[in-house]
Motif scaffolding. Structure first.
Motif: not given
Lengths: 311, 311, 311, 311
Positions: B247-248, B302-303, B292, B299, B241, B295, B243-244
């Motif tokens: 990850l982006p 927030r995550r 980029d 994100r 979780d 952005f 890591f993800d």
């Protein structure tokens, strides 16, 4: 059906199905094509690097081409990759594939090219050899070892009227994308279709830079479809949400060498092909790899449910 | 402090800070070190490829080494990368760095090596040149062009008693990790520390295969810390979780060529260094790239909030 | 003494002398320089690839430079090779070498360059880094992996006013030579000096194409001298006769990897240096290799006697 | 006729003849074969790199194979090069060629191989794919990019009972030759035939190291014949005299890229083939190149007359 520069959306890179004894599994082709069509792809590309084209004899390459064209039955255009290193082999397969109904041909620079002059000379010969058929230029430095600077791509496109699409797979390539789009918009360069590869690893970023879609073979093509749709609907956050749900697996499938084994394993699990067999040389997945894939797929499914996305 | 085979956790690859005029920014070093220490790293690695070591003069390399060792003040071990292609340069920097208090040295195979015999001969000379100091073997085929099969790594380790750590950065490398761990566990191979690179792109997968931690320079080192912690706590879902969530951006920072520009941009934004300047040749970020990054960072934040993680 | 575009004749590539323990043998430098001056060379080039430049520390490179400049005492110009892959190292050595009295600097493209655009950008930075000092462009694809098409060399020369000489070492390169000479003669390209390398393996052919002389380190520099003299005297048959007498050994010395060992062995035998030692990694000559060399040198001497040439 | 480890002498590498429009010139094959047989060669090798094998379709490769086998009519053995990068293409051509009467197959390592383990795995698959047919191992690092250390060649030979010959074309390779011969003589390694390539550039040296002959395509195959004869007659000075007479042209023909153009030009002049045409990409000879060849051939003829040798 003839490919042109308005092509967009998802052109899926199809694998070549083999039986467990490594013979061609031509009877797998119809269900594989159905699997992709059911995911609403706009086209198919066959005999690319991930299609193990280099592991087929020339006759086998033609058999695969005919089987895929027969199974698609004209519902979507089919692009056929042709060998880059031999003009004789390129010409033979190109003629046979177009004769069988292909929509266009994909061509990469030959791996030996080491100067702009050599690259331009190569594509001049390509144009002469292929004649008036739609051409997709494959820009894949990691696979070919050939770097094409944006200005050189522009020169190739302008010298090759039959070139209607760029398969963009440089890495990093976002600035190249921006450069090429700006050249079309502001500097009179002919606009061609740009679809992107790399297993989709940069798809939302690429769409924001002006790509027209994806040409890649990630084992869940619905990812590409849904990211493109959300992007077109003007919802970059939604596009990113969908993308992020698949990203752990996209990344895992993008491991050089092992990637195709992962992809074929999942496609076999999903019923798109009957066996994950690759021809040699090929990486094999061990139990630990399969555990990884199962772990990632399970997490992906949970995340998609939370997003209200249908897999 | 001397590096040994029990090392584990996060060894962060530190960049080399430059002023806008490309001079060394040695006065940035203390705050950069503080930034990393505040994220609980277990060690620092300097003068790696992402440390732009090849762009420094030998005297500058030593200045950076001394500055970092002074700033860490023995709180954590510091590993110094030494040149692979010149034994004279390797020996000079190695001696000076150990003299200044380094905990160990990182060595890669020279890019020209093209056979197992040549690789073994190279590391025999390395051992003779470096003498009895702790060595980290860097296995990074994408950077060096040299493929080290697992059995060859084992032979290097067994022939080099001073080798206490592998920086594992092959790609794909998960099976190599499993092989090496099985060889230690079941076949009597000496167990050494294995830390992994690739910007962290496969960190949770690598930990599941037996890696002892990460040695990489992703601009949010707390990712590596928190993933390692969750993994050690026996919670692979939590590790994934966390890591993800990152990850982006991990993926975006891992773009060859552009990656270091992204990393230094973020580190400068976060206050770890005063300027994102790289020495030439270097990719530059344009406005679209910065959009980029913004952005993706937004994100990510927030995550992380949703995950209840503290950034 | 400042190198300019009128330079011609023989610039010998000097080796770097080492003691048997691989330490620099700086006290060998005067006799080595005397050996070359006694063979009427027009200049010396040091710290090239055959000068084992990559195996020296930066301080050692400067020591060698100073020793050679001191020994030549201004009798002939000395060109110093500078590192291509690091602008900081290039700048440091360039400044120190020019300060010590070098006549010019030799620069190769960095091995990573893979497009015309990248090459031109590289040399723009080189020009900025080096400032107004005479530059020799080294075109050596077999060593660097970088192909420079003739038109690209022209663009580099035209963008770099300080470039006064091309060290031409492409293989095959005769047509490149012809192209460049035609461009100077008929198309307004600035004429620069062109000296050729490859151990002299194509020297008479290159002179017939318009080369101004040789820059190479064959262990019998009198070959280059006498071939150039016969060529200038308008006697290509005599030039070829002299060349052919040495050719079996030229060829033997041109074996990649082993060549430098052969060259240093002969130079040591002839008294130019005190030991054939190379730094590692280095090929070693065995008894069979030494027999080959003795066989070839004995035949060469007999043939020169028959030609009435003084060795 | 089945190739075995007693093969020796001259196996000439035959070019593939094309018409001026680049179509196969199969009707040239009989006179080309006659030309070689008239020079007393012990065998022919077709579809090597200098045979432009990579520029043929698979059907064309088979046509050439059949034409050459028909023209030789069993007078000498014919070795057929098979593709290295595709096991399917290798298997198809191998079966067809053996069926048509080939004496053996020549196989190189695939260009992608980067570790001893990978090389051994490759040749294990080769052995499985080819079955029980005589195999020639081609060791040509300059063409394939793969370095095979002597000990690795030994392992390949010992793991591949069907391997009866090494085409030795490493450069430098004299020590490799000595090593392999010593291993057969003193260490129980199975002795196989070793023929050498590189256009004959090191032929007398290689014979002194124990090579059994030459496998190369220099346009004057009588050079290889006469050098081998003089060597076998125990007259190394005579062997060297003959060799030296041809050496300036051997060297000229050995220029990478241009060499095949020179070779086909001379073979066409000598009537062995009707046109020097190569398929693209191919270097073209200009007027200056043709002058060089004429100059060198004229000198060669004079020298052979002085030696009392019949050309």
């Amino acid at each position: 059906m003839r490919l042109d520069e308005t092509a967009s959306g998802v052109f899926v890179i199809a694998p070549t199905p083999f039986r467990e004894n490594r013979a061609l599994a031509l009877d797998d082709v119809p269900r594989m094509v159905d699997f992709f069509l059911a995911r609403d792809v706009q086209g198919l590309t066959i005999l690319g690097m991930m299609g193990e084209a280099a592991k087929l004899t020339e006759q086998e390459a033609l058999q695969v081409t005919r089987a895929v064209l027969s199974a698609t039955g004209g519902k979507v255009p089919v692009i056929v990759g042709v060998p880059a290193a031999s003009f004789a082999a390129m010409q033979w397969l190109a003629a046979a594939a177009m004769d069988a109904g292909a929509a266009g041909l994909m061509v990469a620079p030959a791996p030996s090219l080491r100067s702009d002059e050599a690259v331009l000379g190569h594509f001049a010969t390509v144009a002469e050899v292929l004649g008036d058929v739609p051409v997709v230029l494959q820009d894949y430095p990691q696979g070919t070892g050939v770097q094409l600077a944006p200005a050189l791509i522009r020169r190739i496109i302008e010298a090759t009227p039959s070139c209607v699409m760029l398969k963009h797979e440089d890495w990093p390539g976002l600035d190249k994308l921006s450069w090429l789009r700006a050249a079309s918009t502001h500097e009179g360069m002919r606009r061609i279709s740009i679809l992107t590869g790399n297993g989709g690893l940069f798809l939302p970023d690429e769409l924001r830079r002006g790509a027209d879609g994806a040409m890649t073979g990630f084992a869940f093509p619905e990812m590409m479809r849904d990211v493109v749709r959300a992007h077109r609907a003007g919802d970059p956050q939604r596009a990113a949400d969908v993308f992020d749900a698949y990203l752990p697996l996209v990344r895992y499938e993008q491991q050089p060498g092992v990637g195709l084994a992962v992809r074929k394993h999942i496609l076999a699990q999903r019923g798109a092909i009957s066996s994950p067999t690759q021809r040699r040389p090929a990486a094999q997945l061990g139990p630990r790899d399969l555990e990884d894939v199962a772990f990632l797929v399970a997490r992906q499914e949970r995340r998609l449910v939370m997003l209200g996305s249908q897999g």
